[in-house]
Motif scaffolding. Structure first.
Motif, PDB file in Angstrom:
ATOM      1  N   GLN A  96       0.857  -1.181   0.000  1.00 44.34           N
ATOM      2  CA  GLN A  96       0.000   0.000   0.000  1.00 44.34           C
ATOM      3  C   GLN A  96       0.891   1.228   0.000  1.00 44.34           C
ATOM      4  O   GLN A  96       1.887   1.286   0.716  1.00 44.34           O
TER       5      GLN A  96
ATOM      6  N   SER B 254      -4.903  -3.785  -8.412  1.00 42.19           N
ATOM      7  CA  SER B 254      -4.547  -2.402  -8.109  1.00 42.19           C
ATOM      8  C   SER B 254      -5.794  -1.559  -7.956  1.00 42.19           C
ATOM      9  O   SER B 254      -6.792  -1.768  -8.637  1.00 42.19           O
TER      10      SER B 254
ATOM     11  N   TYR C 117      -8.637   5.181  -0.016  1.00 42.10           N
ATOM     12  CA  TYR C 117      -8.037   4.576   1.174  1.00 42.10           C
ATOM     13  C   TYR C 117      -9.094   3.797   1.939  1.00 42.10           C
ATOM     14  O   TYR C 117      -9.493   4.160   3.029  1.00 42.10           O
TER      15      TYR C 117
ATOM     16  N   ASN D 153     -10.094  -0.204   2.960  1.00 42.44           N
ATOM     17  CA  ASN D 153      -9.853  -1.639   2.979  1.00 42.44           C
ATOM     18  C   ASN D 153     -10.365  -2.173   4.314  1.00 42.44           C
ATOM     19  O   ASN D 153     -10.773  -1.409   5.174  1.00 42.44           O
TER      20      ASN D 153
END
Length: 80
Positions: free
Chosen positions: A30, A58, A74, A76
């Motif tokens: 990351q 990606s 951003y 996850n």
């Protein structure tokens, strides 16, 4: 430290290395930036990796570039 100003472009090279006995079939990492507002223009994986479906996870995917880097990228399971 890299300094870029509005309108500048720059390239970041990331090299993954291992000892001769190591084997791998994936790379997960990351990249974070301290300022929002950068435009992600392109990327290029080198052999043995390839960019684009079906194995390239990606974010954003290459077909979605260029993309503005902001907080929406951003996301996850660890960083909701």
């Amino acid at each position: 430290m890299l300094e870029a100003y509005p309108g500048d472009t720059f390239t970041i090279d990331m090299v993954l290395e291992s000892t001769g006995g190591d084997t791998h079939n994936s790379a997960i990492f990351q990249v974070g930036f301290t300022e929002a507002g950068l435009n992600y223009l392109s990327y290029d994986w080198a052999a043995p990796y390839t960019e684009g479906p079906p194995y390239d996870d990606s974010k954003p995917i290459i077909d979605a570039l260029p993309a503005l880097i902001d907080g929406d990228l951003y996301v996850n399971p660890v960083n909701p």
